[in-house]
Motif scaffolding. Sequence first.
Motif, PDB file in Angstrom:
ATOM      1  N   PHE A 240     130.757 123.992  -4.561  1.00  0.00           N
ATOM      2  CA  PHE A 240     130.311 124.950  -5.577  1.00  0.00           C
ATOM      3  C   PHE A 240     129.447 124.300  -6.645  1.00  0.00           C
ATOM      4  O   PHE A 240     128.506 124.906  -7.170  1.00  0.00           O
ATOM      5  N   THR A 241     129.781 123.050  -7.009  1.00  0.00           N
ATOM      6  CA  THR A 241     129.171 122.424  -8.178  1.00  0.00           C
ATOM      7  C   THR A 241     128.006 121.498  -7.846  1.00  0.00           C
ATOM      8  O   THR A 241     127.542 120.770  -8.721  1.00  0.00           O
ATOM      9  N   GLU A 242     127.542 121.486  -6.610  1.00  0.00           N
ATOM     10  CA  GLU A 242     126.352 120.671  -6.309  1.00  0.00           C
ATOM     11  C   GLU A 242     125.143 121.247  -7.042  1.00  0.00           C
ATOM     12  O   GLU A 242     125.098 122.439  -7.353  1.00  0.00           O
ATOM     13  N   PRO A 243     124.145 120.385  -7.346  1.00  0.00           N
ATOM     14  CA  PRO A 243     122.980 120.864  -8.095  1.00  0.00           C
ATOM     15  C   PRO A 243     122.335 122.077  -7.434  1.00  0.00           C
ATOM     16  O   PRO A 243     122.362 122.236  -6.206  1.00  0.00           O
ATOM     17  N   ARG A 244     121.751 122.914  -8.238  1.00  0.00           N
ATOM     18  CA  ARG A 244     121.157 124.157  -7.742  1.00  0.00           C
ATOM     19  C   ARG A 244     120.165 123.904  -6.612  1.00  0.00           C
ATOM     20  O   ARG A 244     120.116 124.652  -5.636  1.00  0.00           O
TER      21      ARG A 244
ATOM     22  N   LEU B 222     132.416 147.966   3.489  1.00  0.00           N
ATOM     23  CA  LEU B 222     132.351 146.603   4.002  1.00  0.00           C
ATOM     24  C   LEU B 222     133.185 145.657   3.139  1.00  0.00           C
ATOM     25  O   LEU B 222     133.586 145.996   2.021  1.00  0.00           O
ATOM     26  N   TYR B 223     133.413 144.462   3.655  1.00  0.00           N
ATOM     27  CA  TYR B 223     134.080 143.393   2.906  1.00  0.00           C
ATOM     28  C   TYR B 223     133.044 142.366   2.460  1.00  0.00           C
ATOM     29  O   TYR B 223     132.177 141.972   3.245  1.00  0.00           O
ATOM     30  N   ALA B 224     133.128 141.933   1.213  1.00  0.00           N
ATOM     31  CA  ALA B 224     132.246 140.891   0.691  1.00  0.00           C
ATOM     32  C   ALA B 224     132.906 139.527   0.916  1.00  0.00           C
ATOM     33  O   ALA B 224     134.102 139.350   0.666  1.00  0.00           O
ATOM     34  N   GLU B 225     132.109 138.561   1.384  1.00  0.00           N
ATOM     35  CA  GLU B 225     132.644 137.226   1.695  1.00  0.00           C
ATOM     36  C   GLU B 225     131.564 136.189   1.451  1.00  0.00           C
ATOM     37  O   GLU B 225     130.427 136.364   1.888  1.00  0.00           O
ATOM     38  N   GLN B 226     131.908 135.114   0.760  1.00  0.00           N
ATOM     39  CA  GLN B 226     130.953 134.024   0.557  1.00  0.00           C
ATOM     40  C   GLN B 226     131.213 132.904   1.556  1.00  0.00           C
ATOM     41  O   GLN B 226     132.356 132.519   1.794  1.00  0.00           O
ATOM     42  N   LEU B 227     130.122 132.394   2.137  1.00  0.00           N
ATOM     43  CA  LEU B 227     130.166 131.241   3.030  1.00  0.00           C
ATOM     44  C   LEU B 227     129.451 130.101   2.325  1.00  0.00           C
ATOM     45  O   LEU B 227     128.239 130.166   2.095  1.00  0.00           O
ATOM     46  N   SER B 228     130.195 129.043   1.978  1.00  0.00           N
ATOM     47  CA  SER B 228     129.631 127.931   1.203  1.00  0.00           C
ATOM     48  C   SER B 228     129.399 126.736   2.117  1.00  0.00           C
ATOM     49  O   SER B 228     130.346 126.188   2.695  1.00  0.00           O
ATOM     50  N   GLY B 229     128.148 126.299   2.206  1.00  0.00           N
ATOM     51  CA  GLY B 229     127.811 125.132   3.007  1.00  0.00           C
ATOM     52  C   GLY B 229     127.806 123.851   2.208  1.00  0.00           C
ATOM     53  O   GLY B 229     127.704 122.761   2.783  1.00  0.00           O
ATOM     54  N   THR B 230     127.891 123.959   0.895  1.00  0.00           N
ATOM     55  CA  THR B 230     127.995 122.807   0.003  1.00  0.00           C
ATOM     56  C   THR B 230     129.075 123.104  -1.032  1.00  0.00           C
ATOM     57  O   THR B 230     129.545 124.245  -1.146  1.00  0.00           O
TER      58      THR B 230
END
Length: 441
Positions: free
Chosen positions: A55-59, A45-53
């Motif tokens: 990267f540096t927003e608070p945890r 498989l291929y690994a892929e990140q989907l970011s809705g915010t």
Amino acid sequence: MSGDPRKTAEGLTYLSGFGNEHSSQAVPGALPDGRNSPQRAPLGLYAEQLSGTAFTEPRACNRRSWLYRIRPSAAHPAFTRTENGTIRTAPFTEAVADPNRLRWDPLPEPAPGTDFLAGLWTLGGNGDATQRTGMAVHLYHANASMDRVFSDSDGELLIVPERGGLLLHTEFGPLYVEPAQVALIPRGVRFRVELIEDFARGYVCENYGAPFRLPDLGPIGANGLANARDFLAPVAAYEEVEDPVEVVNKFCGNLWTATYDHSPLDVVAWHGNHVPYIYDLRRFNVLGTISYDHPDPSIFTVLTSPSDTPGLAGVDFVVFAPRWLVGEDTFRPPYFHRNVMSEYMGLVEGAYDAKTAGKGGFVPGGGSLHNMMSAHGPDRETFDRASAAELRPQKVDDGLAFMFETRWPLTLTPHAARAEHLQQRYDDVWQGLQRHFRPLH
């Protein structure tokens, strides 16, 4: 697909700890062990990140998911512009904001072959999608399932069905949603809508701002309103389709289309917190007075999109669910008021306790808009009845209404302002409210 399509959405995973990390895999061993992006992802498989915010927003605010898919999302041809139909996006500049109280009947029947995307009809909104602020109110009517895939880069979509169930085939797996439930599709998540019945109708809140989350409870304490454990996410499922598939992307207010040579719903496993979910509005834990007076409608908030001002939401989703009314010496329907927030209200079923139902009234599938500081409240018939009612404990369980409440006025689209189903004499419901003032001296 065979048998009852709703069964493909059974066995949903609980989002206990709303916004926390969750995971699912359609094939054992598809999720990596301890590493998000190993040198070689499992099973080819291929690994892929989907970011809705960012990267540096608070945890506590950060939303992202890792997807393990058959082909990466990058493997697609160029997108080209396509027609927007009746979809519009903020900034809404074709008209000026209207201070008048407005109400619409349900959308008319759609043309044959209208799918969910073609049946989206924008009423209006505020803010600016390119600045990720504000929201839009859409309605939908459809009589055909989608054979294409859609994603919204401008915002997340809160879908409120009023008639007919929907099977949402998402990258994360299928979700079945029916009237009295809501579904949320996060920003950028691809999905296809399959109709369960011959016809479907409902409402959509497109939220350009911060992702919806559960409101803080403050003095309420630890329990009440919507419970995190009642939000359900899909179980991973994937489509291994090697045929042409149209993919439509909403980007900065316009629709763009590309034809893939495979289905983009090919995620075999996932983990993260940027995930679609459903919630049953009948699970809402309603709070209210048990002595006297009428509490503000903020106690009915299911989800909130916070803004840069604490306590002032970009948009709140509020539900008026079945509840007991027991207040003594209290006018029990919603009181007359003017509000700095703007309110779009819809009705899923039954009747709303502050409005007269029936032809020409507030009916399921219809909606009303009260922009900021517009005076509104119970109509004359409701006021007369509630003022004389015997105040015994009363169960309100014959209707399910909701509200999109937002910090800025909503500006209508021209087609909403000129719609044939816009009620022309809405102001008349407050006519006949008589003078009852009698000075003591």
